[in-house]
Design a protein around this motif. Structure first.
Motif, short mmCIF file in Angstrom:
data_model
loop_
_atom_site.label_atom_id
_atom_site.label_comp_id
_atom_site.label_asym_id
_atom_site.label_seq_id
_atom_site.Cartn_x
_atom_site.Cartn_y
_atom_site.Cartn_z
N PRO A 132 0.56 -1.39 0.09
CA PRO A 132 -0.02 0.22 0.18
C PRO A 132 0.84 1.21 -0.10
N TYR A 133 0.37 2.23 -0.40
CA TYR A 133 0.91 3.63 -0.54
C TYR A 133 0.24 4.79 -0.13
N VAL A 134 -1.29 4.31 0.41
CA VAL A 134 -2.16 5.30 1.06
C VAL A 134 -3.31 4.40 1.52
N VAL A 135 -3.84 5.11 2.78
CA VAL A 135 -4.91 4.09 3.62
C VAL A 135 -6.00 5.33 3.77
N ALA A 136 -7.27 4.64 3.71
CA ALA A 136 -8.37 5.49 3.98
C ALA A 136 -9.42 4.43 4.48
N SER A 137 -10.57 5.07 4.99
CA SER A 137 -11.90 4.32 5.27
C SER A 137 -12.75 5.06 4.47
N VAL A 226 -16.75 1.25 6.55
CA VAL A 226 -15.97 0.04 6.12
C VAL A 226 -14.58 -0.19 6.80
N PRO A 227 -13.89 -1.13 6.99
CA PRO A 227 -12.71 -1.37 7.45
C PRO A 227 -11.77 -0.79 6.63
N LEU A 228 -10.78 -0.38 7.11
CA LEU A 228 -9.53 0.58 6.66
C LEU A 228 -9.36 -0.22 5.26
N GLU A 229 -8.97 0.92 4.08
CA GLU A 229 -8.80 0.40 2.71
C GLU A 229 -7.44 0.37 2.33
N TYR A 230 -6.71 -0.62 1.97
CA TYR A 230 -5.28 -0.08 1.61
C TYR A 230 -5.06 -0.20 0.05
N ASN A 231 -4.98 1.02 -0.28
CA ASN A 231 -4.77 1.62 -1.86
C ASN A 231 -3.01 1.28 -2.27
N VAL A 269 -2.98 17.85 5.56
CA VAL A 269 -2.71 16.95 6.94
C VAL A 269 -1.94 15.95 6.70
N ASP A 270 -1.27 15.44 7.88
CA ASP A 270 -0.35 14.22 7.79
C ASP A 270 -1.27 13.01 7.62
N PRO A 271 -0.61 12.20 7.08
CA PRO A 271 -1.36 10.84 6.84
C PRO A 271 -2.02 10.07 8.21
N HIS A 272 -3.26 9.83 8.34
CA HIS A 272 -4.06 9.57 9.30
C HIS A 272 -3.84 8.15 9.95
N TYR A 273 -3.78 7.06 8.80
CA TYR A 273 -3.49 5.74 9.10
C TYR A 273 -2.08 5.23 8.71
N SER A 274 -1.62 4.26 9.42
CA SER A 274 -0.47 3.51 9.21
C SER A 274 -0.38 2.70 7.88
N LEU A 275 0.55 2.61 7.33
CA LEU A 275 0.62 1.84 5.99
C LEU A 275 0.87 0.30 6.55
N ASN A 276 1.26 0.22 7.58
CA ASN A 276 1.68 -1.16 8.26
C ASN A 276 1.01 -1.50 9.64
N PRO A 277 -0.38 -1.95 9.54
CA PRO A 277 -1.48 -2.08 10.56
C PRO A 277 -0.57 -3.06 11.53
#
Length: 279
Positions: A132-137, A226-231, A269-277
């Motif tokens: 992943p390079y970006v994460v979102a819900s 939804v659960p976090l989406e890893y793009n 803003v800074d990325p909200h979610y970690s790329l490595n859960p």
């Protein structure tokens, strides 16, 4: 008798020599090695061509859009520029939609797709994904005047989604009495909300936050539907060399914080979610 015997021996030797000669001239087929039959990697094709063709959705600001001069711009485009620079090749951004991301890869119209591509097992049956390079819900984009605060307020209302995205399936999984209206692009879905043709649009929360920032009449519900989406980047199936290269590129830009800097540039803003859960 001795002469006859010697003659027979000579004939036998000549016959054996002839058999050896025939054997030496006969081609023996051997199984081709996997390397000999493997298709050339996209990595080598890009380097030889001197151009990197990146599929990007240019109707999905700030990930991808056309600037005032008609040139591709956005978060994904900046990443594509960095990749092309690292490879020492020119960049060609190919405008892509959610629906033709996979066909464009399979037909080699593009070398890689950046277009807000959510990794899932169904897509992984036909293409491959990088790390992943970006994460979102996901959340809802609504008019401030609508009174909609969450998905619970959407009963018997209309939700706009984009054709080819996973959003429609996610809405159906909620088992709510809602109408799903599909549009060809994100901009068309947003316009439907603005014009009252749809009550809400479901999409990645970081994309929606950017849209609400552009229009003070819009707001984003404070929820994770939804659960976090890893793009990730999408590539043609079976090209391990290209996949390895792209994964190393992503590792480098994450370790150097360049990816985080580009994210803040576009989203504020800074990325909200970690790329490595943490499991």
């Amino acid at each position: 008798m001795k002469l006859a015997k010697r003659g027979a021996q000579a004939a036998l030797l000549l016959s054996f020599a002839g058999l050896l000669a025939m054997t030496a001239c006969t081609k023996v087929s051997t199984p081709a090695s996997p390397q000999a039959t493997a298709a050339p990697s996209t990595l080598q094709a890009v380097l030889q061509r001197g151009t990197l063709r990146v599929g990007d959705c240019l109707t999905f600001a700030p990930f991808g859009f056309y600037d005032k001069n008609g040139q591709p711009d956005g978060y994904d485009v900046d990443l594509a520029k960095e990749l092309a620079k690292e490879m020492g090749v020119k960049l060609e951004v190919v405008n892509t939609t959610s629906a033709n991301r996979i066909p464009n890869l399979q037909t080699s119209k593009v070398d890689v797709v950046f277009c807000n591509f959510t990794r899932n097992l169904e897509r992984a049956k036909v293409i491959e994904f990088t790390t992943p390079y970006v994460v979102a819900s996901e959340a809802l984009l609504v008019k401030k005047s609508s009174g909609i605060k969450s998905i619970k307020d959407m009963s018997n209302r209309t939700i706009a989604t984009v054709k080819g995205s996973t959003n429609g399936d996610e809405v159906r999984a909620l088992n709510m009495a809602v109408k799903i209206q599909e549009y060809d692009s994100s901009q068309a879905a947003i316009l439907a909300v603005k014009q009252g043709q749809a009550d809400a649009m479901i999409e990645d929360n970081n994309f929606l936050a950017y849209q609400a920032k552009l229009d003070p009449d819009l707001t984003v519900t404070d929820e994770a539907l939804v659960p976090l989406e890893y793009n990730a980047f999408g590539v043609k199936a079976g090209d391990q060399a290209w996949l390895n290269y792209l994964n190393l590129f992503l590792f480098n830009i994450n370790a150097s914080k360049l990816n985080a800097q580009l994210y803040k540039k576009w989203f504020g803003v800074d990325p909200h979610y970690s790329l490595n859960p943490q499991f």
